[in-house]
Scaffold this active site. Structure first.
Site: not given
Ligand code: DQA
Length: 164
Positions: A25-26, A33, A38, A90, A93, A96, A103, A114, A116-118, A123, A127
């Site tokens: 998501p997002n 964003r 990011y 990725n 959210a 977490h 599953d 797995e 993550h950009l950040s 943070r 997270r």
């Molecule tokens: C994220 C880190 C997550 O905590 C966050 O909710 C995201 C992006 C990242 O790519 O850094 O939406 O997965």
């Protein structure tokens, strides 16, 4: 001519993906964003670059971004039927929160990274909890869009080594 076109289209749809890239998501909002977390690249920029890299190694990659848990879970389920060899995810959210997504990955038993950009450990405390890290082959966090390239190179190597 119409018939030819439809055959080509069907063939294209039947290509078995080697790698499934999933974004949660997002992440469709990348570029606009929270660029301080990011970066400035859009998701299309990132995916186009990965497709070029994968192509050079004759690996095909299918991408799916979804804002819903259901969409991501169904995509993971389908990957067990279409010969997918590796998943890069990725979960955003859902990292977490989502036992259901965890599953689904356990159910298909396809190795995954797995990403993550950040750097999620730098943070907010919430997270730092991931429902995926302990079952992932590896975790990449904090390298921005470049992290996707790292994940892709690791996936390509994994696929090539398993062919031997
Ligand atoms: C994220 C880190 C997550 O905590 C966050 O909710 C995201 C992006 C990242 O790519 O850094 O939406 O997965």
């Amino acid at each position: 001519m119409l018939v030819v076109k439809s055959v080509l289209f069907d063939d294209y749809n039947n290509i078995m993906p080697d790698i499934l890239l999933l974004n949660g998501p997002n992440l469709n909002m990348l570029g606009a964003r929270e660029p301080e977390h990011y970066g400035a690249q859009t998701l299309d920029d990132i995916v186009d670059n990965l497709k070029i890299i994968a192509n050079k190694s004759a690996i095909n990659i299918e991408h799916h971004q979804d804002n819903s848990e259901v969409g991501l879970i169904e995509c993971i389920h389908n990957s067990s039927k279409d010969g997918t060899k590796y998943i890069i995810i990725n979960p955003a959210a859902f990292t977490h929160t989502s036992v259901a997504l965890r599953d689904a990955l356990l159910a298909v038993d396809i190795p995954f990274t797995e990403i993550h950009l950040s750097n999620v450990y730098k943070r907010e405390d919430f997270r730092s909890k991931s429902y995926f890290s302990d079952i992932a082959q590896g975790v990449i966090s904090g390298f921005g869009a470049q992290g996707y390239e790292f994940a892709l190179n690791a996936a390509i190597k994994h696929i090539q080594q398993s062919k031997r």
